[in-house]
Write an enzyme that holds these catalytic residues in place. Structure first.
Site, PDB file in Angstrom:
ATOM      1  N   ASP A   4      49.292  75.443  51.985  1.00  0.00           N
ATOM      2  CA  ASP A   4      49.636  74.609  53.146  1.00  0.00           C
ATOM      3  C   ASP A   4      51.149  74.440  53.222  1.00  0.00           C
ATOM      4  O   ASP A   4      51.867  74.661  52.251  1.00  0.00           O
ATOM      5  CB  ASP A   4      48.947  73.235  53.071  1.00  0.00           C
ATOM      6  CG  ASP A   4      49.413  72.384  51.899  1.00  0.00           C
ATOM      7  OD1 ASP A   4      49.637  72.941  50.801  1.00  0.00           O
ATOM      8  OD2 ASP A   4      49.557  71.154  52.072  1.00  0.00           O
ATOM      9  N   ASP A  31      58.532  77.173  50.281  1.00  0.00           N
ATOM     10  CA  ASP A  31      57.626  76.097  49.842  1.00  0.00           C
ATOM     11  C   ASP A  31      56.316  76.194  50.607  1.00  0.00           C
ATOM     12  O   ASP A  31      56.186  75.632  51.671  1.00  0.00           O
ATOM     13  CB  ASP A  31      58.314  74.756  50.076  1.00  0.00           C
ATOM     14  CG  ASP A  31      57.503  73.571  49.596  1.00  0.00           C
ATOM     15  OD1 ASP A  31      56.513  73.762  48.880  1.00  0.00           O
ATOM     16  OD2 ASP A  31      57.876  72.432  49.957  1.00  0.00           O
ATOM     17  N   GLU A  87      48.638  70.263  49.220  1.00  0.00           N
ATOM     18  CA  GLU A  87      49.728  69.762  48.371  1.00  0.00           C
ATOM     19  C   GLU A  87      50.666  68.874  49.156  1.00  0.00           C
ATOM     20  O   GLU A  87      51.110  67.831  48.679  1.00  0.00           O
ATOM     21  CB  GLU A  87      50.502  70.920  47.732  1.00  0.00           C
ATOM     22  CG  GLU A  87      51.386  70.503  46.558  1.00  0.00           C
ATOM     23  CD  GLU A  87      52.738  69.917  46.942  1.00  0.00           C
ATOM     24  OE1 GLU A  87      53.320  69.186  46.139  1.00  0.00           O
ATOM     25  OE2 GLU A  87      53.221  70.159  48.078  1.00  0.00           O
ATOM     26  N   HIS A 132      61.143  71.813  53.791  1.00  0.00           N
ATOM     27  CA  HIS A 132      60.800  70.618  54.594  1.00  0.00           C
ATOM     28  C   HIS A 132      61.738  70.424  55.788  1.00  0.00           C
ATOM     29  O   HIS A 132      61.531  69.513  56.581  1.00  0.00           O
ATOM     30  CB  HIS A 132      60.783  69.325  53.756  1.00  0.00           C
ATOM     31  CG  HIS A 132      59.696  69.288  52.719  1.00  0.00           C
ATOM     32  ND1 HIS A 132      59.145  68.117  52.257  1.00  0.00           N
ATOM     33  CD2 HIS A 132      59.054  70.274  52.046  1.00  0.00           C
ATOM     34  CE1 HIS A 132      58.223  68.391  51.341  1.00  0.00           C
ATOM     35  NE2 HIS A 132      58.159  69.697  51.194  1.00  0.00           N
TER      36      HIS A 132
HETATM   37  N1  BES Z   1      57.428  72.123  46.176  1.00  0.00           N
HETATM   38  C1  BES Z   1      57.654  70.765  46.502  1.00  0.00           C
HETATM   39  C2  BES Z   1      58.206  69.952  45.356  1.00  0.00           C
HETATM   40  C3  BES Z   1      59.520  70.406  44.766  1.00  0.00           C
HETATM   41  C4  BES Z   1      60.440  71.128  45.494  1.00  0.00           C
HETATM   42  C5  BES Z   1      59.788  70.074  43.471  1.00  0.00           C
HETATM   43  C6  BES Z   1      61.633  71.543  44.912  1.00  0.00           C
HETATM   44  C7  BES Z   1      60.976  70.456  42.891  1.00  0.00           C
HETATM   45  C8  BES Z   1      61.896  71.206  43.611  1.00  0.00           C
HETATM   46  C9  BES Z   1      56.333  70.158  46.983  1.00  0.00           C
HETATM   47  O1  BES Z   1      55.695  70.974  47.918  1.00  0.00           O
HETATM   48  C10 BES Z   1      56.608  68.861  47.675  1.00  0.00           C
HETATM   49  O2  BES Z   1      57.175  68.887  48.735  1.00  0.00           O
HETATM   50  N2  BES Z   1      56.189  67.739  47.099  1.00  0.00           N
HETATM   51  C11 BES Z   1      56.288  66.487  47.754  1.00  0.00           C
HETATM   52  C12 BES Z   1      55.323  65.498  47.196  1.00  0.00           C
HETATM   53  C13 BES Z   1      53.941  65.555  47.800  1.00  0.00           C
HETATM   54  C14 BES Z   1      53.059  64.475  47.228  1.00  0.00           C
HETATM   55  C15 BES Z   1      53.959  65.496  49.293  1.00  0.00           C
HETATM   56  C16 BES Z   1      57.670  65.922  47.586  1.00  0.00           C
HETATM   57  O3  BES Z   1      58.331  66.151  46.561  1.00  0.00           O
HETATM   58  O4  BES Z   1      58.095  65.230  48.507  1.00  0.00           O
HETATM   59 MN    MN Z   2      55.627  72.920  47.310  1.00  0.00          MN
HETATM   60 MN    MN Z   3      56.704  70.659  49.885  1.00  0.00          MN
END
Ligand code: BES
Ligand code: MN
Ligand code: MN
Length: 462
Positions: free
Chosen positions: A88, A125, A158, A432
């Site tokens: 996703d 991502d 995720e 993002h």
């Molecule tokens: N891949 C990211 C997290 C990430 C990116 C960690 C770059 C370290 C370096 C993941 O898809 C993400 O966006 N996680 C979210 C949390 C989730 C609960 C929505 C975040 O970190 O905001």
């Molecule tokens: Mn991610």
């Molecule tokens: Mn992400």
């Protein structure tokens, strides 16, 4: 050129085209309007695992989006690597700020990606990084170089909190049994400075609502005499940080670990230019908690940020009104030892306690998760480090990241195994954000590095 490099060279065009096809499907998990596309993406991943050489693939139904499972078990006595990733993606908006449509991938050169980068939502991502694993598997199975067992678990929620995966894991412990979990969903310092992510922050995400009068009011007839929910909400939010930019919620820092001088000294060795940082973001100055460096602020320190705030009249022109309600979405990034449920409760208690009697405040927790630190004295870390050494010609540096992958802590809790985070994206890849991209070089380098991990991990496990 070795077999691995020549395999990648021979097939690189196809590797790119397959990724482009995957990126064309808008698998936005947050928006139910894309339900069909999210499901199509799940099928795509399933088919790709089958073609890459999995003996068994399965679309596992959950209360939400399916989890794609695949495996190739060559010998039960050999170690098993479990690959996790997500199919996703984040919503693409604001669409206007994209230079090309988010689901029509294009390859363009950038200063940091002179060999070109694929621009599309999910490029880095995590579709691009997840698909590196599928192609690494293809190489290993087609050339007889798979040294151990491999399992894949690719989810579709995720970006919205992994609720279905949290449901799935405790119910499938045996199926998911492994010796190490391998994830590419983070970044590295720079293309000439490989790094292994050794820490992820936890998260607590809440929504708050402040309600004043029972309806929107004329701001002249009532202004000054009743509480304005937007005024109150912004004042309450402002009070959550003190003059040193520390968070004022009582108990918030109680369990925050004090990172040792030695580790801080290691962190300070990570190449960082304040000028470049400011220039890249077009900011005149940095801002943050007193007594900590930028690198510390965004990795080993907890934070509180408003992610969105709304209420009242925001249309064209002016409307003199006192809104009945005001809202905000707030995220707190947590560090190891801080428990996200405790912090959520502390926030709720505090936020309710600082509200004036004239309004009612409602705090609704969304989702969250624990932070994570990977030890660096494990076979998995050593194997990963040697893999980067082989493909990059440089020893990777351990780096704590500020991002969150909350499910990693649950993996450890239920599956009792450690996670190794081999990310190949750059912070500047705009995940993002509008114009997300992933370097073509990074994509291919990832495919080249991963098979070495399997090889060294298997050798070192003997
Ligand atoms: N891949 C990211 C997290 C990430 C990116 C960690 C770059 C370290 C370096 C993941 O898809 C993400 O966006 N996680 C979210 C949390 C989730 C609960 C929505 C975040 O970190 O905001
Ligand atoms: Mn991610
Ligand atoms: Mn992400």
């Amino acid at each position: 050129m070795n077999t691995l490099q020549s395999y990648i060279k021979t097939h690189q065009k196809r590797f790119l085209n397959e990724l482009i096809a995957l990126l064309k499907i808008p698998s936005v998990s947050a928006d139910t309007a894309y339900k069909k596309e999210v499901l199509l993406t799940a099928d795509f991943v399933l088919e790709s695992l089958k073609k890459a050489g999995c003996d068994h693939v399965e679309l596992c139904e959950t209360p939400g989006y399916p989890i794609i499972y695949g495996e190739k078990i060559i010998d039960k006595k050999l170690p098993t690597v479990l690959v996790y990733g997500h199919y996703d993606v984040q919503p693409a908006d604001p669409i206007d700020l994209w230079n090309s449509p988010p689901f029509e991938p294009v390859i363009k050169k950038t200063a940091l990606h002179p060999e070109g980068a694929i621009f599309a939502r999910g490029a880095c991502d995590d579709k691009g990084q997840m698909y590196m694993h599928v192609k690494a598997l293809e190489y290993m199975t087609k050339t007889g170089n798979l040294p151990c067992n491999v399992k894949f678990m690719i989810e579709g929620e995720e970006e919205v909190g992994s609720e279905s995966l949290a449901w799935f894991i405790p119910r499938n412990k045996e199926k998911l049994a492994n010796d190490v979990i391998l994830i590419s969903d983070t970044g590295m310092v720079a293309n000439d400075t490989p790094s292994i992510t050794t820490g992820l922050r936890g998260l607590s995400y809440v929504e708050v609502a402040v309600t004043g009068p029972n309806r929107d009011l004329h701001s002249g007839l009532y202004g000054g005499a009743v509480a304005n929910p937007i005024n109150i909400l912004t004042k309450m939010i402002a009070s959550l940080h003190d003059e040193n930019n520390q968070i004022t919620i009582p108990g918030f820092y109680d369990r925050v670990e004090n990172v040792s001088k030695e580790e801080k000294a290691e962190m300070a060795k990570i190449p960082f230019s304040l000028d470049h940082y400011k220039e890249a973001l077009n900011i005149k100055d940095i801002y943050g908690e007193k007594g900590f460096t930028t690198n510390e602020r965004n990795s080993i320190r907890p934070t509180l940020d408003v992610n969105g705030i709304w209420g009242g009249y925001t249309g064209e022109g002016a409307k003199t009104v006192i809104a009945s309600k005001a809202f905000a979405k707030i995220s707190m990034r947590l560090v190891p030892n801080q428990d996200w449920k405790t912090i959520t409760q502390l926030f709720k208690n505090h936020f309710e306690s600082i509200a004036p009697k004239a309004v009612t405040v409602e705090v609704t927790p969304h989702h969250g998760g624990q932070g994570y630190v990977t030890p660096i004295d494990t076979i998995a870390y050593k194997a990963a480090s040697k893999a980067y050494e082989t493909s990059f010609g440089k020893t990777p540096i351990p780096q704590r990241s500020g991002g969150s992958i909350p499910i990693v802590a649950l993996f450890e809790e239920h599956l009792k195994s450690k996670t190794i985070l081999m990310g190949f994206g750059l912070d500047s890849d705009a995940i993002h954000s509008p114009n997300e991209h992933f370097g073509v070089w990074n994509y291919l380098k990832g495919i080249e590095t991963l098979p070495y991990f399997y090889q060294y991990f298997t050798e070192m496990s003997k």
